[in-house]
Write an enzyme that holds these catalytic residues in place. Structure first.
Site, short mmCIF file in Angstrom:
data_model
loop_
_atom_site.label_atom_id
_atom_site.label_comp_id
_atom_site.label_asym_id
_atom_site.label_seq_id
_atom_site.Cartn_x
_atom_site.Cartn_y
_atom_site.Cartn_z
N CYS A 134 1.57 -2.24 16.04
CA CYS A 134 1.68 -1.77 14.72
C CYS A 134 1.08 -3.18 13.78
O CYS A 134 1.61 -4.24 14.20
CB CYS A 134 2.93 -1.47 14.01
SG CYS A 134 3.27 -1.55 12.23
N CYS A 168 6.71 -4.41 16.21
CA CYS A 168 6.51 -3.61 17.14
C CYS A 168 5.18 -4.15 17.60
O CYS A 168 3.96 -4.37 16.70
CB CYS A 168 6.41 -2.07 16.47
SG CYS A 168 7.98 -1.78 16.05
N CYS A 216 6.65 -6.60 7.83
CA CYS A 216 7.87 -5.92 8.44
C CYS A 216 8.27 -7.04 9.53
O CYS A 216 7.25 -7.72 10.06
CB CYS A 216 7.41 -4.77 9.26
SG CYS A 216 8.91 -4.00 10.14
N SER A 249 11.69 6.47 15.08
CA SER A 249 10.49 6.06 15.88
C SER A 249 11.16 5.80 17.31
O SER A 249 11.79 4.79 17.44
CB SER A 249 10.00 4.98 15.36
OG SER A 249 9.50 5.31 14.09
N LEU A 250 10.83 6.81 18.30
CA LEU A 250 11.08 6.51 19.62
C LEU A 250 10.28 5.62 20.30
O LEU A 250 10.49 4.82 21.02
CB LEU A 250 11.68 7.76 20.39
CG LEU A 250 13.11 8.37 19.91
CD1 LEU A 250 13.19 9.52 21.04
CD2 LEU A 250 14.12 7.30 19.99
N ASN A 251 9.11 6.41 20.58
CA ASN A 251 7.81 5.66 21.08
C ASN A 251 8.15 5.45 22.47
O ASN A 251 6.83 4.84 23.08
CB ASN A 251 7.40 4.30 20.41
CG ASN A 251 7.30 4.80 18.90
OD1 ASN A 251 6.70 5.86 18.53
ND2 ASN A 251 7.41 3.91 18.00
N GLY A 302 6.90 -1.57 6.14
CA GLY A 302 8.22 -2.08 6.25
C GLY A 302 9.25 -1.19 7.01
O GLY A 302 9.09 -0.01 7.50
N GLU A 303 10.26 -1.91 7.37
CA GLU A 303 11.54 -0.90 7.87
C GLU A 303 12.61 -0.78 6.73
O GLU A 303 13.28 -1.66 6.39
CB GLU A 303 12.06 -1.83 8.89
CG GLU A 303 13.35 -1.23 9.59
CD GLU A 303 13.59 0.08 9.81
OE1 GLU A 303 12.43 0.61 10.47
OE2 GLU A 303 14.52 0.64 9.49
N CYS A 313 3.50 8.61 0.94
CA CYS A 313 4.00 7.58 1.85
C CYS A 313 4.10 6.25 1.01
O CYS A 313 3.19 5.88 0.64
CB CYS A 313 3.03 7.73 2.90
SG CYS A 313 3.66 6.42 4.27
N SER A 344 11.88 7.02 7.66
CA SER A 344 11.68 6.65 9.00
C SER A 344 12.38 5.44 9.49
O SER A 344 11.90 4.47 8.89
CB SER A 344 10.26 6.72 9.49
OG SER A 344 9.92 6.36 10.55
N GLU A 391 0.93 -1.16 0.09
CA GLU A 391 0.12 -0.09 -0.09
C GLU A 391 0.85 1.20 -0.14
O GLU A 391 1.99 1.36 0.55
CB GLU A 391 -0.70 -0.18 1.31
CG GLU A 391 -1.92 -0.97 1.35
CD GLU A 391 -2.87 -1.33 2.41
OE1 GLU A 391 -3.88 -1.52 2.36
OE2 GLU A 391 -2.16 -1.30 3.43
N CYS A 416 -0.83 5.83 9.88
CA CYS A 416 0.43 4.93 10.42
C CYS A 416 -0.17 3.55 11.15
O CYS A 416 -1.08 3.72 11.90
CB CYS A 416 0.89 5.68 11.53
SG CYS A 416 1.56 7.57 10.90
N ASN A 419 -3.27 4.89 16.49
CA ASN A 419 -4.26 4.59 15.46
C ASN A 419 -4.59 3.21 16.09
O ASN A 419 -3.87 2.31 15.79
CB ASN A 419 -4.20 4.38 14.11
CG ASN A 419 -3.72 5.81 13.86
OD1 ASN A 419 -4.53 6.93 13.91
ND2 ASN A 419 -2.78 6.35 13.25
N1 SAH Z 1 9.26 1.08 9.94
C1 SAH Z 1 9.39 2.37 10.24
C2 SAH Z 1 8.63 3.29 9.21
C3 SAH Z 1 7.23 2.82 8.86
S1 SAH Z 1 6.07 3.06 10.55
C4 SAH Z 1 9.38 2.96 11.42
O1 SAH Z 1 8.64 2.06 12.53
O2 SAH Z 1 9.65 3.85 11.73
C5 SAH Z 1 5.89 4.64 10.48
C6 SAH Z 1 5.54 5.14 11.81
O3 SAH Z 1 4.24 4.70 12.03
C7 SAH Z 1 6.08 4.85 13.09
O4 SAH Z 1 6.80 5.94 13.57
C8 SAH Z 1 5.61 3.99 13.92
O5 SAH Z 1 6.10 4.11 15.14
C9 SAH Z 1 4.03 4.53 13.48
N2 SAH Z 1 3.11 3.59 14.00
C10 SAH Z 1 3.01 2.24 13.74
N3 SAH Z 1 1.86 1.59 14.33
C11 SAH Z 1 1.06 2.70 14.55
C12 SAH Z 1 -0.04 2.89 15.14
N4 SAH Z 1 -1.00 1.85 15.33
N5 SAH Z 1 -0.70 4.16 15.49
C13 SAH Z 1 0.08 5.20 15.39
N6 SAH Z 1 1.25 4.99 14.81
C14 SAH Z 1 1.98 4.06 14.54
FE1 SF4 Z 2 7.71 -2.31 11.36
FE2 SF4 Z 2 7.58 0.24 11.66
FE3 SF4 Z 2 5.38 -1.17 12.19
FE4 SF4 Z 2 7.61 -1.45 13.83
S1 SF4 Z 2 6.19 0.40 13.39
S2 SF4 Z 2 6.36 -3.11 13.13
S3 SF4 Z 2 9.19 -1.31 12.46
S4 SF4 Z 2 6.68 -0.96 10.17
#
Ligand code: SAH
Ligand code: SF4
Length: 344
Positions: free
Chosen positions: A118, A115, A111, A215-217, A160-161, A104, A192, A91, A334, A291
């Site tokens: 996600c 995480c 991936c 992505s720190l989170n 993906g990463e 995007c 990212s 997508e 996201c 989300n």
């Molecule tokens: N894999 C890379 C890029 C794709 S994810 C990464 O993780 O940075 C892009 C962004 O979406 C990241 O910052 C991730 O933390 C965020 N993300 C993933 N799942 C999400 C969710 N359920 N709600 C909001 N943001 C999310």
């Molecule tokens: Fe992969 Fe980014 Fe989702 Fe983490 S947040 S599972 S690195 S796509």
């Protein structure tokens, strides 16, 4: 075997053309057809001799992704679903803003990072995308948009990463910024990452033409590793030290992304701690209220929590933006991208 031309660098294209016994400059001519004119067939390449076009049609192919469906969100966001040659699907999301049109794109089918919040991560990794498949998302959508709507920014934040597929991403980003490629400027491409330290270092060393988002989170290693398994391998401190050493061009900042999850990482203490650990890094912070995705128990915090978190960071001197979640009604936001993995 047909050679997929969009997987080739300029040098590889020159070698391929030389292999056909043709002049070197034809390579750049073909690349202009592929990326500037966005040709879909060799017949369109009218300044190439008929004989060369026929030779290309015998030995090479142009596209690697087929648009399947486009969904439009009430907020103007569009989600494109592409089917790849092997049946896998990916997508891409187009996000219009006042004066920007941001695309995007995905870099892998699924991936492997897992995480916990996600949806892409929940399905695991099917495979890496080729450089052609990464680039074609832009080429196909740009063609669909026509000349009056130009894609102004590209973010590698879809499925993906990106740094887990380093070489292909490097090649694709190179062509995005190349004069025979898509001609986007380096400042308009953002990659990212979840924080893969060796590849982050390579990215700086090899001057890959893009900006960096990390992505720190979470503001502690404990919370971060509970959300992101990769944090066991590349701990928060080490990721931050790598960012601190990143030689940023003048006026540029690293973006830190922080997904806000109710009761997990959204307290005032978390915000204050985040402000402390980012000291000394030229950066800005993107807050992404979670989300919610089916099957994942985490919740999005209420808006007042998000605003309070933002205020603490702003008061600490950080430019902090709440990333409005675009396209949630069509699962384009996201963490909501899944595509379809063949065989599942
Ligand atoms: N894999 C890379 C890029 C794709 S994810 C990464 O993780 O940075 C892009 C962004 O979406 C990241 O910052 C991730 O933390 C965020 N993300 C993933 N799942 C999400 C969710 N359920 N709600 C909001 N943001 C999310
Ligand atoms: Fe992969 Fe980014 Fe989702 Fe983490 S947040 S599972 S690195 S796509």
């Amino acid at each position: 075997m047909m050679v997929p031309l969009k997987n080739l660098t300029v040098a590889e294209m020159e070698a391929f053309i030389a292999g056909l016994g043709k002049e070197r400059y034809r390579a750049r001519q073909i690349m202009r057809w592929l990326y500037v004119q966005k040709a879909t067939s060799f017949d369109e390449m009218t300044d190439l001799a008929k004989e060369l076009r026929a030779e290309l049609a015998r030995t090479a192919c142009i596209s690697s992704v087929e648009p399947s469906t486009v969904e439009r969100s009430a907020d103007g966001t569009r989600k494109y679903l592409f089917t790849l040659a092997d049946g896998n699907q990916i997508e891409s999301v187009l996000i219009p803003d006042d004066d920007r049109l941001t695309l995007c794109i995905s870099t892998q089918v699924g991936c492997a990072m897992g995480c916990r919040f996600c949806l892409t991560g929940a399905g695991g990794l099917a495979r890496d995308l080729t450089a052609g498949e990464i680039l074609d998302q832009i080429v196909v959508i740009a063609r669909d948009l026509g000349v009056e709507n130009r894609i102004s920014n590209c973010v590698l934040m879809g499925m993906g990463e990106p740094l887990a597929n380093y070489e292909r991403v490097q090649q694709a980003v190179g062509l995005m910024t190349s004069a025979f490629g898509l001609g986007l400027s380096r400042r308009r491409i953002t990659l990212s990452t979840v924080g893969l330290i060796p590849q982050m270092k390579r990215l700086f060393a090899e001057k890959v033409p893009c900006r960096l988002a990390v992505s720190l989170n979470a503001a502690t290693q404990e919370v971060r590793s509970s959300l992101m398994p990769i944090s066991a391998k590349y701990p928060l401190d080490a990721v931050l030290a790598t960012c601190r050493a990143f030689p940023l061009p003048p006026r540029e900042r690293i973006t830190f992304e922080y997904v806000l999850i109710q009761g997990v990482n959204d307290s005032d203490a978390d915000a204050r701690r985040l402000g402390q650990i980012l000291r000394g890094i030229r950066c800005k912070v993107n807050l992404i209220p979670l989300n919610e995705v089916p099957g994942i128990a985490f919740r999005r915090p209420p808006e007042k929590t998000v605003l309070r978190f933002q205020k603490i960071l702003m008061d600490a001197g950080y430019l902090t933006i709440i990333r409005e979640s675009r396209g949630r009604d069509i699962s384009a936001a996201c963490g909501q991208l899944r595509g379809l993995v063949r065989g599942s």
